[in-house]
Design an enzyme around this catalytic site. Structure first.
Site, short mmCIF file in Angstrom:
data_model
loop_
_atom_site.label_atom_id
_atom_site.label_comp_id
_atom_site.label_asym_id
_atom_site.label_seq_id
_atom_site.Cartn_x
_atom_site.Cartn_y
_atom_site.Cartn_z
N LYS A 184 19.62 12.77 -10.44
CA LYS A 184 20.77 13.07 -9.72
C LYS A 184 22.04 12.47 -10.30
CE LYS A 184 18.31 12.77 -5.18
NZ LYS A 184 18.17 11.83 -3.94
N ASP A 207 0.60 -8.30 19.08
CA ASP A 207 0.08 -7.45 20.24
C ASP A 207 0.40 -8.29 21.30
OD1 ASP A 207 -1.02 -5.97 18.30
OD2 ASP A 207 -3.23 -6.86 18.56
N CYS A 265 -32.27 7.02 4.64
CA CYS A 265 -30.77 6.46 4.23
C CYS A 265 -30.95 5.56 3.17
CB CYS A 265 -30.17 5.71 5.45
SG CYS A 265 -28.53 4.82 5.15
N LYS A 319 10.08 11.59 -6.82
CA LYS A 319 9.85 12.86 -6.29
C LYS A 319 8.74 12.75 -5.28
CE LYS A 319 10.17 17.87 -6.17
NZ LYS A 319 9.06 18.00 -5.06
N SER A 343 17.06 22.59 -1.76
CA SER A 343 15.95 22.57 -2.59
C SER A 343 16.50 22.22 -3.75
CB SER A 343 15.03 23.46 -2.40
OG SER A 343 15.64 24.78 -2.78
N TYR A 387 -2.29 -10.64 16.09
CA TYR A 387 -2.40 -11.04 17.52
C TYR A 387 -1.24 -11.39 18.06
CZ TYR A 387 -4.10 -13.70 21.56
OH TYR A 387 -4.32 -13.96 22.91
N GLU A 388 -0.15 -12.03 17.68
CA GLU A 388 1.08 -12.54 18.24
C GLU A 388 1.79 -11.16 18.55
OE1 GLU A 388 2.08 -16.80 16.15
OE2 GLU A 388 1.80 -15.13 14.57
N CYS A 411 -27.20 9.36 8.60
CA CYS A 411 -27.99 8.36 8.74
C CYS A 411 -28.13 8.24 10.25
CB CYS A 411 -27.64 7.14 8.00
SG CYS A 411 -28.22 5.44 8.78
#
Length: 673
Positions: free
Chosen positions: A285, A37, A403, A115, A82, A34-35, A421
């Site tokens: 690497k 927003d 349902c 990866k 790549s 809220y703060e 449903c």
């Protein structure tokens, strides 16, 4: 005064960007939704009034409004190569041996990272500002997706240093977002994404950045392609990237030799299924950057790094039963109950069967021996039946007629795959419906974001949209994230939403196939929402742009007793259910307007709604048929086109005179001036 405004806007930009970093990069929020927003709303309002003070790194600039016709090509400053793949320990050791021969020493380290299974991109910054982003493409030439990348909240628009740099990262979709997206697509009968990588790629290459923004993509930055700063090791580079504000791959490990690197790979594979994002292996690497130059690269791949790929896994097991689950929009989804089996490091006892058509196509029966795999290594699914093990005792499955959650009728339209449903108050549907109900385009209840709705729903304080209007101060004030001020603000926002136009309420009800345009059409042709309880398909088919699916959906929805109960509670709470059409004039009927630039007193939507309420049509493009273009501050190309075509130009003062006109004659006089 203007300097004060500029400073306040700059302060808000820095504050919101800081909280974005804490939330999206560090996963450590310091303020409530809220703060946040409220800060964001203040910034939006100030930028609307003072567009000359919109900074390029403002969080409001993350989502552009223009839909592109295509993507421009971008030549990468440094090629995005790549990686070569290895699939076992022996091949990994062969890579180590070749690398030592190339660089003439064994005195170096490795870095092992996840990866990430996503889409590779390059991000370019100039003096600390994000100026361009592109996909990998063929490694040399990619596509400019800058506006879409801006929607990813973990990508900083301004770095913590005013440095020029090009970095490489992997855009991905978190597992939970991938599952949510596919559930939504399945419920809407849209094609499913095969895996998170495809979902990320499809989302990033959307021509409309607003769609990309809805997909909640993320990124890990893993390499510096070019930089003014000299660094010695890859590990050092990752820490520097973190310092600049980038989100880097977590849990990277520096290893003294290939044996340690393989141990690190095995640990990654063990926890693979516990990660919130998808990986398809590990990357090894060379750590020392100067030695990378010695090792060199081929036309396609660096010689100093390799990808260790993990194998997919399928298992055979018994399908014990089929359980039916109800999604948030009411779609019934069959789920396989399995004899527990271990797949990819976790025990699987349930798997998706997608829908009834899938079950029929695969001829899946209760009691079958089946093959199960994890779709995209995330969602367990039954992929085939082992027919050679069928005994004749297996049972054919049929969808229930009621349902299983709320007992309401289950329906299936002839041209659809899904069974649904029809219950309005079905708990399985209610949470998603409430989120839709409070959203900006519906009842627009400020401060009622997903976390607030989730809290209230889990506490049992709201079960249907109507419950929102019966919340009391004492219900809210002691809840987590609430205090006296935020409680009062939320209650004020709820009260204000009671006066929304009828079309907003109709849209907020979440009727299948009824979007904002259709909701507006309905509201324009009825006196109150009560008319929809007796309206027929034939009557609906006479409305503009109404098709059979839409008509059938409206009639089905309003024939349910649960719908009647919901509407009665909304009315009793004071929510507007009456159309404004009789109170509104048609003095602008037959006229077409276009809006461009920022009006000081009205948002774009507010101005549009005012014009439409007076009978006018509002379009997005200027043509010879346009009556007038209403121009605010900082107008776009529509203003130029209007001048070229000789279309009438109205400023904000003219607009106010026009909408306050008491007769059509008065309106015509304003338009003729």
């Amino acid at each position: 005064m203007s300097e004060f405004i500029r400073k306040r806007i700059r302060e808000l930009v820095d504050l919101i960007n800081y909280h974005d970093y804490k939330y999206y990069v560090e996963d450590n929020p310091e303020i409530s939704d809220y703060e946040y927003d409220m800060l964001y709303r203040e910034l939006v309002e100030l930028e609307k009034q003072y567009p000359e003070y919109v900074f390029p790194d403002s969080p409001t600039q993350r989502v552009g409004g223009k839909v592109k016709e295509g993507f421009k090509e971008v030549v990468h400053r440094v090629p995005l190569l790549s990686l070569s793949n290895v699939f076992n320990e022996g091949e990994l050791y062969d890579f180590d041996r070749r690398l030592k021969e190339l660089i003439g020493t064994s005195n170096f380290d490795y870095v092992v990272e996840y990866k990430i299974d996503g889409l590779s991109v390059a991000l370019e910054y100039e003096n600390g500002l994000f100026i361009r982003g592109a996909t990998r493409g063929d490694g040399n030439v990619g596509e400019d997706v800058t506006e879409n990348l801006k929607t990813i909240r973990s990508i900083p628009l301004r770095l913590k240093e005013d440095i020029s740099i090009v970095v490489r990262g992997e855009v991905f979709m978190p597992k939970d977002e991938f599952i949510k997206l596919n559930q939504e697509r399945e419920e809407n009968e849209e094609p499913l994404f095969a895996n998170p990588r495809n979902a990320a790629a499809g989302s990033l290459r959307q021509l409309d950045p607003k769609i990309t923004a809805q997909r909640k993509l993320d990124i890990f930055v893993f390499n510096i392609q070019w930089c003014e700063k000299e660094l010695e090791t890859h590990a050092q580079a990752l820490e520097f990237l973190k310092h600049l504000g980038f989100k880097v791959s977590p849990d990277y490990v520096v290893c003294r030799d290939i044996k340690e690197a393989f141990e690190a790979i095995k640990k990654i594979e063990e926890k693979r299924d516990l990660l919130p994002f998808e990986i398809d292996g590990a990357v090894v690497k060379l750590n020392q950057l100067r030695l990378r130059d010695v090792a060199g690269e081929t036309a396609k791949s660096p010689r100093w790094a390799v990808a260790y790929k993990f194998p997919p896994e399928k298992k055979e097991t018994k399908l014990l039963d089929i359980e039916v689950n109800v999604g948030r929009t009411g779609i019934l989804t069959p789920t396989a109950i399995l004899e527990p089996v271990r797949i990819s490091g976790s025990v699987v006892s349930r798997a998706t069967l997608h829908n009834m058509d899938y079950i029929r196509q695969k001829d899946i029966r209760i009691g079958d021996t089946v093959i199960v795999q994890k779709a995209a290594e995330i969602i367990p699914e039954v992929v085939e039946v082992v027919f050679s093990k069928r005994t004749g005792q297996e049972r054919i499955f049929e969808m229930p007629k009621k349902c299983p959650v709320c007992g309401a009728d289950v329906i299936k339209f002839e041209d659809e795959v899904a069974y649904r449903c029809t219950g309005v108050e079905c708990p399985a549907k209610s949470y998603r419906l409430i989120l839709h109900f409070v959203s900006r385009d519906a009842m627009d209840i400020a401060g009622m974001g997903e976390m607030v709705v989730k809290t209230l729903f889990e506490k049992g304080l709201i079960k249907t949209p109507a419950d929102i209007y019966y919340l009391k101060f004492e219900d809210l004030v002691n809840l987590e994230r609430f205090g006296v001020k935020s409680t009062n603000n939320l209650l004020k926002a709820i009260q204000a939403s009671k006066n929304r136009p009828l079309d907003r309420l109709i849209y907020a009800l979440g009727i299948r196939h009824i979007g904002q345009k259709a909701a507006k059409t309905l509201a324009e042709h009825i006196s109150s929402i009560d008319d929809l309880f007796t309206i027929t398909e034939e009557q609906l088919l006479c409305l503009p742009d109404f098709g059979e699916k839409m008509a059938k959906s409206v009639v089905t929805f309003f024939r349910q007793e649960q719908t009647r109960h919901l509407i009665e509670r909304l009315k009793a709470a004071g929510v507007n259910t009456v159309s404004e059409k009789k109170a509104k004039s048609d003095i602008l009927k037959g006229y077409t307007f276009v809006l461009t630039g920022a009006l000081s007193k009205y948002s774009r939507n507010e101005a549009k709604e005012i014009l439409e309420s007076l009978g006018a049509k509002v379009t997005e493009s200027v043509s010879k048929k346009t009556t007038a273009v209403i121009v605010g501050q900082d107008p776009g190309s529509k203003f130029t086109k209007a001048q070229q075509l000789g279309v009438k130009i109205l400023n904000e003062e003219d607009f106010e005179k026009l909408v306050k006109a008491l007769s059509r004659e008065e309106a015509e006089k304003i338009l003729m001036e």
